[in-house]
Scaffold this motif. Structure first.
Motif, PDB file in Angstrom:
ATOM      1  N   ASP A 149      -2.705  10.396 -44.141  1.00  0.00           N
ATOM      2  CA  ASP A 149      -2.126  11.727 -43.976  1.00  0.00           C
ATOM      3  C   ASP A 149      -1.911  12.080 -42.512  1.00  0.00           C
ATOM      4  O   ASP A 149      -1.721  13.259 -42.170  1.00  0.00           O
ATOM      5  CB  ASP A 149      -3.042  12.770 -44.629  1.00  0.00           C
ATOM      6  CG  ASP A 149      -3.160  12.561 -46.122  1.00  0.00           C
ATOM      7  OD1 ASP A 149      -2.144  12.164 -46.731  1.00  0.00           O
ATOM      8  OD2 ASP A 149      -4.257  12.774 -46.682  1.00  0.00           O
ATOM      9  N   THR A 150      -1.926  11.087 -41.640  1.00  0.00           N
ATOM     10  CA  THR A 150      -1.827  11.340 -40.207  1.00  0.00           C
ATOM     11  C   THR A 150      -0.556  10.705 -39.643  1.00  0.00           C
ATOM     12  O   THR A 150      -0.150   9.620 -40.055  1.00  0.00           O
ATOM     13  CB  THR A 150      -3.057  10.771 -39.471  1.00  0.00           C
ATOM     14  OG1 THR A 150      -4.249  11.298 -40.069  1.00  0.00           O
ATOM     15  CG2 THR A 150      -3.029  11.128 -37.992  1.00  0.00           C
ATOM     16  N   THR A 151       0.049  11.393 -38.708  1.00  0.00           N
ATOM     17  CA  THR A 151       1.228  10.878 -38.013  1.00  0.00           C
ATOM     18  C   THR A 151       0.819  10.326 -36.657  1.00  0.00           C
ATOM     19  O   THR A 151       0.099  10.982 -35.892  1.00  0.00           O
ATOM     20  CB  THR A 151       2.275  11.985 -37.818  1.00  0.00           C
ATOM     21  OG1 THR A 151       2.670  12.500 -39.095  1.00  0.00           O
ATOM     22  CG2 THR A 151       3.504  11.446 -37.099  1.00  0.00           C
ATOM     23  N   TYR A 152       1.274   9.099 -36.367  1.00  0.00           N
ATOM     24  CA  TYR A 152       0.975   8.435 -35.097  1.00  0.00           C
ATOM     25  C   TYR A 152       2.296   8.045 -34.438  1.00  0.00           C
ATOM     26  O   TYR A 152       3.377   8.204 -35.009  1.00  0.00           O
ATOM     27  CB  TYR A 152       0.136   7.174 -35.320  1.00  0.00           C
ATOM     28  CG  TYR A 152      -1.171   7.402 -36.036  1.00  0.00           C
ATOM     29  CD1 TYR A 152      -2.330   7.692 -35.324  1.00  0.00           C
ATOM     30  CD2 TYR A 152      -1.250   7.307 -37.433  1.00  0.00           C
ATOM     31  CE1 TYR A 152      -3.544   7.887 -35.978  1.00  0.00           C
ATOM     32  CE2 TYR A 152      -2.454   7.499 -38.087  1.00  0.00           C
ATOM     33  CZ  TYR A 152      -3.602   7.791 -37.357  1.00  0.00           C
ATOM     34  OH  TYR A 152      -4.790   7.977 -38.010  1.00  0.00           O
ATOM     35  N   ILE A 153       2.200   7.500 -33.237  1.00  0.00           N
ATOM     36  CA  ILE A 153       3.370   6.948 -32.569  1.00  0.00           C
ATOM     37  C   ILE A 153       3.098   5.475 -32.229  1.00  0.00           C
ATOM     38  O   ILE A 153       1.962   5.057 -32.074  1.00  0.00           O
ATOM     39  CB  ILE A 153       3.753   7.729 -31.293  1.00  0.00           C
ATOM     40  CG1 ILE A 153       2.587   7.726 -30.292  1.00  0.00           C
ATOM     41  CG2 ILE A 153       4.195   9.137 -31.630  1.00  0.00           C
ATOM     42  CD1 ILE A 153       2.947   8.327 -28.931  1.00  0.00           C
ATOM     43  N   ARG A 154       4.171   4.727 -32.133  1.00  0.00           N
ATOM     44  CA  ARG A 154       4.055   3.330 -31.716  1.00  0.00           C
ATOM     45  C   ARG A 154       5.159   3.013 -30.726  1.00  0.00           C
ATOM     46  O   ARG A 154       6.231   3.631 -30.727  1.00  0.00           O
ATOM     47  CB  ARG A 154       4.149   2.392 -32.917  1.00  0.00           C
ATOM     48  CG  ARG A 154       5.494   2.371 -33.641  1.00  0.00           C
ATOM     49  CD  ARG A 154       5.522   1.255 -34.673  1.00  0.00           C
ATOM     50  NE  ARG A 154       6.772   1.183 -35.423  1.00  0.00           N
ATOM     51  CZ  ARG A 154       7.853   0.536 -35.022  1.00  0.00           C
ATOM     52  NH1 ARG A 154       7.846  -0.104 -33.836  1.00  0.00           N
ATOM     53  NH2 ARG A 154       8.945   0.496 -35.770  1.00  0.00           N
ATOM     54  N   THR A 155       4.898   2.036 -29.877  1.00  0.00           N
ATOM     55  CA  THR A 155       5.905   1.622 -28.917  1.00  0.00           C
ATOM     56  C   THR A 155       7.001   0.824 -29.612  1.00  0.00           C
ATOM     57  O   THR A 155       6.771   0.170 -30.633  1.00  0.00           O
ATOM     58  CB  THR A 155       5.271   0.774 -27.794  1.00  0.00           C
ATOM     59  OG1 THR A 155       6.232   0.550 -26.765  1.00  0.00           O
ATOM     60  CG2 THR A 155       4.788  -0.558 -28.325  1.00  0.00           C
ATOM     61  N   ARG A 156       8.215   0.914 -29.103  1.00  0.00           N
ATOM     62  CA  ARG A 156       9.330   0.173 -29.685  1.00  0.00           C
ATOM     63  C   ARG A 156       9.282  -1.299 -29.251  1.00  0.00           C
ATOM     64  O   ARG A 156       8.963  -1.606 -28.097  1.00  0.00           O
ATOM     65  CB  ARG A 156      10.671   0.771 -29.230  1.00  0.00           C
ATOM     66  CG  ARG A 156      10.968   2.146 -29.811  1.00  0.00           C
ATOM     67  CD  ARG A 156      12.278   2.676 -29.258  1.00  0.00           C
ATOM     68  NE  ARG A 156      12.557   4.015 -29.767  1.00  0.00           N
ATOM     69  CZ  ARG A 156      13.278   4.278 -30.851  1.00  0.00           C
ATOM     70  NH1 ARG A 156      13.816   3.276 -31.532  1.00  0.00           N
ATOM     71  NH2 ARG A 156      13.488   5.519 -31.247  1.00  0.00           N
ATOM     72  N   ILE A 157       9.622  -2.178 -30.174  1.00  0.00           N
ATOM     73  CA  ILE A 157       9.794  -3.597 -29.873  1.00  0.00           C
ATOM     74  C   ILE A 157      11.284  -3.890 -30.033  1.00  0.00           C
ATOM     75  O   ILE A 157      11.789  -4.073 -31.138  1.00  0.00           O
ATOM     76  CB  ILE A 157       8.967  -4.490 -30.803  1.00  0.00           C
ATOM     77  CG1 ILE A 157       7.499  -4.057 -30.823  1.00  0.00           C
ATOM     78  CG2 ILE A 157       9.099  -5.952 -30.407  1.00  0.00           C
ATOM     79  CD1 ILE A 157       6.788  -4.208 -29.508  1.00  0.00           C
ATOM     80  N   THR A 158      12.003  -3.904 -28.910  1.00  0.00           N
ATOM     81  CA  THR A 158      13.468  -3.972 -28.958  1.00  0.00           C
ATOM     82  C   THR A 158      14.026  -5.293 -28.450  1.00  0.00           C
ATOM     83  O   THR A 158      15.240  -5.509 -28.519  1.00  0.00           O
ATOM     84  CB  THR A 158      14.077  -2.831 -28.130  1.00  0.00           C
ATOM     85  OG1 THR A 158      13.659  -2.966 -26.765  1.00  0.00           O
ATOM     86  CG2 THR A 158      13.636  -1.480 -28.659  1.00  0.00           C
ATOM     87  N   VAL A 159      13.185  -6.167 -27.938  1.00  0.00           N
ATOM     88  CA  VAL A 159      13.653  -7.464 -27.438  1.00  0.00           C
ATOM     89  C   VAL A 159      12.879  -8.567 -28.152  1.00  0.00           C
ATOM     90  O   VAL A 159      11.734  -8.371 -28.587  1.00  0.00           O
ATOM     91  CB  VAL A 159      13.467  -7.576 -25.914  1.00  0.00           C
ATOM     92  CG1 VAL A 159      14.328  -6.557 -25.200  1.00  0.00           C
ATOM     93  CG2 VAL A 159      12.012  -7.434 -25.521  1.00  0.00           C
ATOM     94  N   PRO A 160      13.478  -9.766 -28.288  1.00  0.00           N
ATOM     95  CA  PRO A 160      12.806 -10.839 -29.027  1.00  0.00           C
ATOM     96  C   PRO A 160      11.745 -11.562 -28.224  1.00  0.00           C
ATOM     97  O   PRO A 160      10.946 -12.316 -28.800  1.00  0.00           O
ATOM     98  CB  PRO A 160      13.962 -11.787 -29.373  1.00  0.00           C
ATOM     99  CG  PRO A 160      14.953 -11.593 -28.270  1.00  0.00           C
ATOM    100  CD  PRO A 160      14.867 -10.128 -27.907  1.00  0.00           C
TER     101      PRO A 160
END
Length: 493
Positions: free
Chosen positions: A113-124
């Motif tokens: 029931d909790t909202t978190y954030i994560r870093t984007r992984i945009t490169v291979p």
């Protein structure tokens, strides 16, 4: 390497060797591997279904780095292949930079029931599929920066599976958690970020016969009962890590390879050292109670893979092949594998172990070996050019009586040069090495060989007095009961 009842599949080229035909299979339509930059980082083979995780070498900041490319999947024993694109996050808005925190720069996700954030992984880069596995239509892929990825529709769509923070032993949706991330201003924030938590860096993967999922990271082993089927925000994990205060448990935190021993509940895994104070150990462990206890073996040995054949346990390690015939109580090391015709170099590293119904197969840095009798006798498969001329990659090579390879040869880089020749009849052979002035340098006497065929003899670049031969051109002469044949070797330090 992975085997089924028809063939052994081999990386990095997505080849297969037919046990019954002796043919080396080259996929006709796997262009990303054979005509592109990709190579196989991981394999899973079950029956006629084959899944390969692909990566390539990229350059970042002037250095080479492994990168993700995608996946090849075949459902007909490799006759046809479907390419699956590697899943990456969309790039953030141009207004985002390294100091940005939260949406739209970071991605929000729900767990419980909790909202978190994560870093984007945009490169291979830093995300090659180090291990893949599947069950029915669900595919799992474990990657370094991208962590654990799941597709429940055979690769059409992908989800990121969240692993526990390194400092907790359980992850369940009823609790709230804090993942550590650090901003450029050294502010510590709660963000799911593989740059700052080693348990988010994936390396090992297994779906066991109870459909439990095991994920090895740089911070231990994670086990889930429902990771195959539960919604992402409801997946539960138990996390076990190395404890420097305990003599039991894992030997170290980096869990690289995970294998299940057939017909048992034993899950074996390799441990690599990571501790900055050198308190941990290389070795292998197994658990038969889902991680509650671990049994330790081969302490100090850097093991790369674990395999099973005829109730015996095999470990491919940097310094040879280890065999246990009593469930790990005792181990025998085979430092070098040889066959009547050729050999694996003494300094070769052993990387992979797999089995078919007929044989155990071992992959090394100097070729592939198989045995059907527990290591008493071996057959060795190497990608070379037959004396009769031609192979899969050089079909127009001429017929010759002998040749040396690698040529040019460096004693420091290659350790030995192999001289390949044909014996028309059983008997001894003598190989003589001469320098450019035809002065004798080395004589190698080969005992009587049991049958006709192609054979290899090695020269390590040393003279009769034990010194490394000088740079230059050398000639060899091979004397057998059938006469003489000659050739030359270019030695470069």
């Amino acid at each position: 390497m992975e085997g089924n009842d028809q063939a052994v599949w081999i990386g990095p080229g997505l080849n297969a060797y037919g046990e019954f035909t002796g043919d080396i299979y080259v996929p006709a339509n796997a262009d990303s591997v054979f005509n592109g930059r990709g190579r196989v980082f991981s394999l899973e083979v079950q029956g006629t279904r084959i899944l390969a995780g692909l990566g390539f070498t990229s350059t970042r900041g002037g250095s080479s780095v492994n990168a993700a490319q995608g996946y090849y999947q075949s459902n007909d024993s490799g006759n046809d292949w479907d390419f699956i694109t590697f899943p990456l996050d969309e790039k953030a808005d141009d207004s985002c930079d390294a100091a940005s925190i939260g949406p739209p720069c970071d991605i929000e996700f729900e767990y419980g029931d909790t909202t978190y954030i994560r870093t984007r992984i945009t490169v291979p880069e830093q995300s090659p599929p180090y291990e893949v596995d599947f069950y029915d239509q669900t595919i799992l892929s474990v990657n370094w920066a991208s962590g654990l990825l799941r597709s429940r529709d055979n690769g059409e769509n992908w989800e990121r599976i969240f692993l526990p923070p390194s400092n907790v032993s359980n992850l369940n949706p009823e609790e709230s958690y804090g993942w550590v991330s650090v901003t450029p201003d050294d502010e510590v924030i709660n963000r799911y970020d593989p740059r700052f938590d080693n348990n988010l860096l994936g390396f090992g993967l297994l779906i066991d016969d109870q459909q439990r999922v095991w994920v090895g990271t740089a911070s231990g082993i994670n086990v889930s009962e429902n990771a195959l089927t539960a919604p992402v925000d409801r997946i539960e994990w138990r996390h076990f890590s190395w404890n420097p205060e305990s003599q039991e448990g894992l030997l170290s935190n980096w869990v690289v390879t995970i294998r299940q021993q057939p017909d048992t509940d034993r899950i074996w895994m390799t441990n690599w050292i990571t501790d900055s104070e050198n308190r941990d150990e290389y070795g292998i462990v197994y658990t038969d109670d889902e991680g509650e206890t671990f049994h330790q073996f081969l302490e100090g040995v850097r093991a790369n893979d674990i395999g099973f054949f005829d109730e015996d346990i095999y470990v491919a390690a940097d310094n040879g092949l280890y065999i246990s015939r009593d469930d790990g109580e005792n181990w025998k090391r085979i430092p070098q594998i040889s066959s009547p015709n050729t050999f694996i170099k003494p300094d070769a590293r052993y990387f992979a172990v797999t089995s078919t119904e007929q044989n155990l197969w071992v992959g090394t840095s100097d070729g592939i070996a198989s045995t059907s009798d527990g290591g008493e006798n071996w057959e060795i498969l190497r990608v070379d050019v037959p004396l009769s001329g031609g192979n899969q990659y050089q079909p127009d090579a001429p017929n010759v009586n002998s040749y040396a390879y690698p040529n040019p040869f460096s004693p420091t880089q290659h350790s030995v040069v192999r001289i390949k020749y044909r014996m028309k009849n059983p008997g001894p052979a003598t190989i003589r090495i001469f320098d450019f002035g035809m002065n004798p340098v080395k004589t190698i006497r080969v005992p009587t060989v049991p049958s006709s065929g192609s054979y290899e003899t090695a020269w390590n670049g040393l003279t009769e007095s034990g010194r490394i031969a000088s740079n230059g051109t050398y000639f060899y002469s091979i004397e057998t009961s059938n006469g003489f044949t000659n050739g030359k070797i270019l030695l470069l330090d």
